[in-house]
Enzyme design. Structure first.
Site, mmCIF file in Angstrom:
data_model
loop_
_atom_site.group_PDB
_atom_site.id
_atom_site.type_symbol
_atom_site.label_atom_id
_atom_site.label_comp_id
_atom_site.label_asym_id
_atom_site.label_seq_id
_atom_site.Cartn_x
_atom_site.Cartn_y
_atom_site.Cartn_z
ATOM 1 N N GLY A 498 0.814 -1.247 0.253
ATOM 2 C CA GLY A 498 0.079 -0.140 -0.270
ATOM 3 C C GLY A 498 0.964 1.172 -0.055
ATOM 4 N N ASP A 628 -5.252 10.056 14.749
ATOM 5 C CA ASP A 628 -5.799 9.411 13.355
ATOM 6 C C ASP A 628 -6.231 8.190 13.428
ATOM 7 O OD1 ASP A 628 -5.917 9.392 10.453
ATOM 8 O OD2 ASP A 628 -3.676 8.738 9.970
#
Length: 873
Positions: A498, A628
């Site tokens: 990713g 986050d």
């Protein structure tokens, strides 16, 4: 049989056509004594089954038991009877029948009721001035006739019986008085209703004065008339005053009534007013009603900010302007909106609370044009005159012009002197050359020395092993990472799993010193990033993770440094355990939208939430703010347990209980708490907010939060009290838990330990079921073909559901000024326009948007664009 019937019908129709339709008997006039019976009759010929209707004075009489008597096959008779005739039964009667669209009527007849007189015109109430003459009228009729009338005024008889109708002339009265009349015939006497003669007086003051807002500067005033003084009201006077305390009276306004309301304008926005009303009749004016206070709504400011100036330094651009006066503001200041244009393109506008703005990165604002406008709840006012930002301000340029001529003259003088000096030197040089002279003594050599800027080795030897000393990071961070540093030669990088904002995540194989090994995931910083600060930020994440030891928090395997040829700084690599099932967001998406969708039980979804809550509770106890938290940053290990990951935005708190954002960072807008959007303040409570959003992601199987709401609309959406809508398959008790995480007052949100307790209770209520179900492994392949993704891979989807909420927040022990946050806001930033993501303080700065996409191969309609914001302070 059928032919015979047809012939019979034809003969009947023929007979009707011959004889026609006519009344053979009509009702007759009758005079009936009151209380006796009256009977009227009609007969009709020419129809087989007629419907005869009785009429009285032009109106149909509804009879429930009307009977018909057959005289022959086409001849019928009917009657109308009144058992006890009263005066109201007197009138004109006749019969009607409809034939082929035509009304056929009988001859009329009258019923006259013989009895005591009945009144044709009774006395009515009368209003008059004191002492003014007036007439009264009374009329009655029989039968029998004649009928005579006698007047009574107050308690006194006025004259004797007079023939009906009768008019009584009264010279005038000073006070109200009652009157009536008597009617007499041979059957007896009737008494009329009692009327009143009223004396006209001034009206009373109006009642129920109310103010209704129609628009910003127009209002509607309504009121109810008080006692009219027995005279119709003609006009009303409206008085309006401005201000509280000592009022400033505005000109009176006369309006015609009725209706008892008036719309008027010309008022100032966001101002205090009072109104009162009086009404007039032909006698005079009423007293004024009590003052009724009202406040006009806000409007957009009427003027632009003045004295808009800037100061430019190497580090930042400072903008300032004069605050508007209250009358110019037309409301409560919400924010100042700064609009700027760079290269002919309008940039995203910025919002500031105060009349000063400091923007970092001054160089990027060269040749940019700035304008500012003030904004209230009703909207923004006009823009100020544009200001062009130049490296040297206009004021400085004007100051320097005065010195230019002096500099030129001085330069000319210096140039002249240098020229003369050169001429002298050239002449001397020519003479020395001509006669063989030199400036230095024979045999003397001038020394020459240099230092090589860069050396080259054409044999390309192996690059030396990189150490932490070559990074230029601070000593504390270097000491923390020294014992987890892993040699680069032990790592073999594989395929990419990713991509993220600062780098990528790759599959890797880590060998140990004894030649054994394990599969790991490696976060590699982008090779085009050469800043020491970016490298230090990456290594700080590793430093945080070094001390993490919890089953629901991803641990650190180690840190390695990749040495690059001809580059001063190496690329840091953070080595993490390989998460076999990838990130939670991708797993949830595949359960819904994968090639082979599968069911995930509610027990497992709650178990995911419990794992995340336990991991976050562990981090909060270590004074770590994640900042986050989202499903994309939660990883699934081989046991299907969730581990909280991706600490790139995490901060350790060393004092107090909050962290204020003060540098450029990319922040996920739709997971950020309300106070973080407004003031850039992050706390453990703001992580609780993000946990509530993550719960919503889990219950919707990976949908994007706030479907249909843009990043730029999130702050406006939340400040109005709106929240994420309850998912269709989400039980109410789970939604109440996630909704409690979104309280506008941070201290009213539950702690992670409280969330764990609540979720454990919910999980215990469900029927026991294996947490690790085989169907959850459908996203796995053989060891060589795994489709899992490591930390940093981001996948998402979008939903079209409209967000809403309906669960009230409860909180005990909060301050008075915080209670307003628990109510639905009135839409403070609703009318500003542009970018509502933040209302910034004087240190706020530019706003930009970043969107990142993962390379997971899913179709475009299920991609989740991770929408972030850069905050420059």
């Amino acid at each position: 049989m059928g032919l015979s019937l047809w012939i019979l019908l034809l003969l009947l129709h023929f007979n009707e056509g011959i004889h026609g339709v006519r009344f053979t008997k009509n009702p007759s006039n009758q005079t009936v004594t009151q209380g006796n019976m009256a009977r009227l009759g009609c007969a009709l010929e020419g129809l087989s089954e007629p419907e005869i209707i009785w009429m009285k004075d032009g109106e149909k009489i509804y009879i429930t038991d009307q009977m018909y008597i057959t005289l022959d096959a086409h001849h019928w008779e009917t009657f109308y009877s009144v058992k006890s005739v009263q005066q109201q039964d007197a009138g004109k009667y006749w019969c009607e029948v409809e034939y082929r669209g035509t009304i056929i009527s009988s001859e009329p007849a009258w019923i006259a009721v013989e009895g005591v007189p009945h009144f044709v015109e009774e006395p009515e109430d009368l209003a008059t001035f004191a002492g003014e003459p007036f007439n009264l009228t009374c009329a009655a009729s029989g039968p029998p006739e004649p009928v005579e009338v006698l007047w009574w005024l107050g308690d006194q008889q006025k004259g004797d019986f007079m023939p009906s109708p009768s008019v009584l002339f009264v010279k005038g009265v000073n006070d109200s008085v009652k009157f009536y009349c008597e009617a007499k015939n041979a059957r007896g006497i009737s008494v009329s209703r009692t009327g009143t003669v009223h004396i006209k007086v001034r009206p009373d003051s109006p009642r129920d004065v109310k103010v209704h807002h129609v628009s910003d500067l127009n209002i509607t005033v309504t009121w109810s008339p008080g006692f009219t003084g027995h005279s119709q009201l003609s006009t009303c006077t409206i008085q309006v005053s401005k201000g509280s305390g000592k009022k400033v009276k505005l000109p009176d306004l006369d309006v015609v009534v009725p209706p008892f309301q008036h719309v008027f304008g010309g008022l100032h926005s966001y101002s205090n007013y009072s109104v009162r009303i009086r009404c007039d009749n032909e006698v005079g004016s009423s007293p004024f009603s009590p003052w009724v206070d009202f406040h006009t709504p806000e409007a957009a400011p009427s003027a632009a900010p003045k004295n808009f100036t800037f100061e430019l330094s190497e580090q930042q651009l400072t903008l300032s302007w004069a605050a508007l006066e209250q009358e110019e503001l037309c409301g409560r200041l919400l924010a100042y909106k700064v609009q700027w244009n760079q290269g002919g393109e309008n940039q995203d506008p910025l919002l500031f609370k105060d009349n000063i703005a400091r923007l970092s990165g001054a160089g990027r604002f060269f040749n940019a044009t700035f304008q500012v406008a003030a904004c209230t709840n009703a909207g923004c006012g006009p823009w100020s005159q544009p200001v062009l930002v130049m490296p040297v301000s206009a004021t400085q340029a004007q100051t320097q012009r005065g010195h230019i001529w002096v500099g030129l003259l001085f330069g000319l003088l210096v140039a002249t002197m240098v020229g003369l000096l050169l001429v002298v030197l050239v002449r001397n040089r020519g003479k020395e050359t001509q006669f063989g002279s030199a400036f230095t003594t024979p045999g003397t050599e001038l020394p020459v020395s240099f230092t090589a800027a860069r050396s080259f080795n054409r044999q390309f030897p192996e690059l030396p092993e990189t150490t932490l000393d070559s990074l230029g990071i601070n000593s504390d961070l270097k000491a923390k990472l020294q014992d987890v540093l892993i040699s680069e030669r032990l790592l073999t990088l594989g395929r990419m799993l990713g991509k993220g904002e600062f780098g990528s995540v790759r599959e890797a194989f880590l060998k140990s010193e004894n030649n054994s090994g394990q599969k790991v995931a490696v976060k590699v910083l982008k090779t085009d990033i050469n800043s020491s600060s970016d490298i230090e930020q990456c290594l700080k994440e590793a430093a945080y993770m070094k001390d993490f030891h919890h089953p629901n928090v991803i641990p650190l395997v180690g840190v390695s440094l990749h040495r690059r040829a001809q580059q001063r700084l190496p690329v840091p690599m953070v080595i993490l355990p390989f998460m076999k099932h990838g990130d939670l967001h991708t797993f949830l998406l595949m359960s819904r939208l994968g090639d082979e969708p599968f069911a995930v039980s509610q027990q497992i979804l709650i178990q995911f939430m419990l794992d995340i809550a336990r991991g976050m509770e562990y981090l909060s106890n270590k004074n770590i703010i994640h900042r986050d938290l989202a499903a994309r940053n939660c990883m699934l290990n081989e046991n299907m347990s969730v581990c909280v990951a991706d600490f790139g935005l995490s901060k350790k708190i060393y004092s107090g209980d909050y962290y204020r954002q003060g540098s450029v960072s990319k922040l996920p807008v739709k997971w950020i708490a309300l106070e973080s959007l407004a003031d850039n303040v992050y706390t453990t409570q703001s992580d609780v907010w993000a946990f509530g959003v993550t719960m919503w992601e889990i219950m919707t199987k990976g949908q994007t939060p706030y479907p249909g709401v843009e990043n730029s609309e999130i702050y406006e959406y939340l400040i109005k009290g709106e929240r994420l809508k309850q998912p269709p398959d989400c039980p109410g008790d789970i939604y109440e838990i996630m909704h409690s995480c979104w309280s506008p007052v941070p201290k009213c949100r539950p702690s992670f330990q409280h969330l764990i307790d609540q979720l454990e209770l919910l999980w215990a209520k469900l029927n026991p079921a294996p947490v690790k179900e085989p169907l959850l492994y459908v996203n796995l392949e053989e060891e060589d073909g795994e489709q899992a993704s490591g930390p940093g891979a981001d996948v998402g989807t979008r939903s079209s559901e409209d967000p809403s909420w309906g669960v009230p927040w409860q909180c005990v022990g909060i301050e008075e000024d915080e209670k307003d946050w628990l109510m639905v806001s009135s839409g403070a930033a609703f009318a500003i326009g542009g970018d509502y993501r933040y209302i910034m303080g004087p240190c706020g700065g530019g706003i930009d948007e970043e969107s990142r996409r993962s390379d997971d191969g899913l179709s475009e309609d299920i991609r989740d664009e991770e929408e972030d914001i850069i905050i420059n302070v």
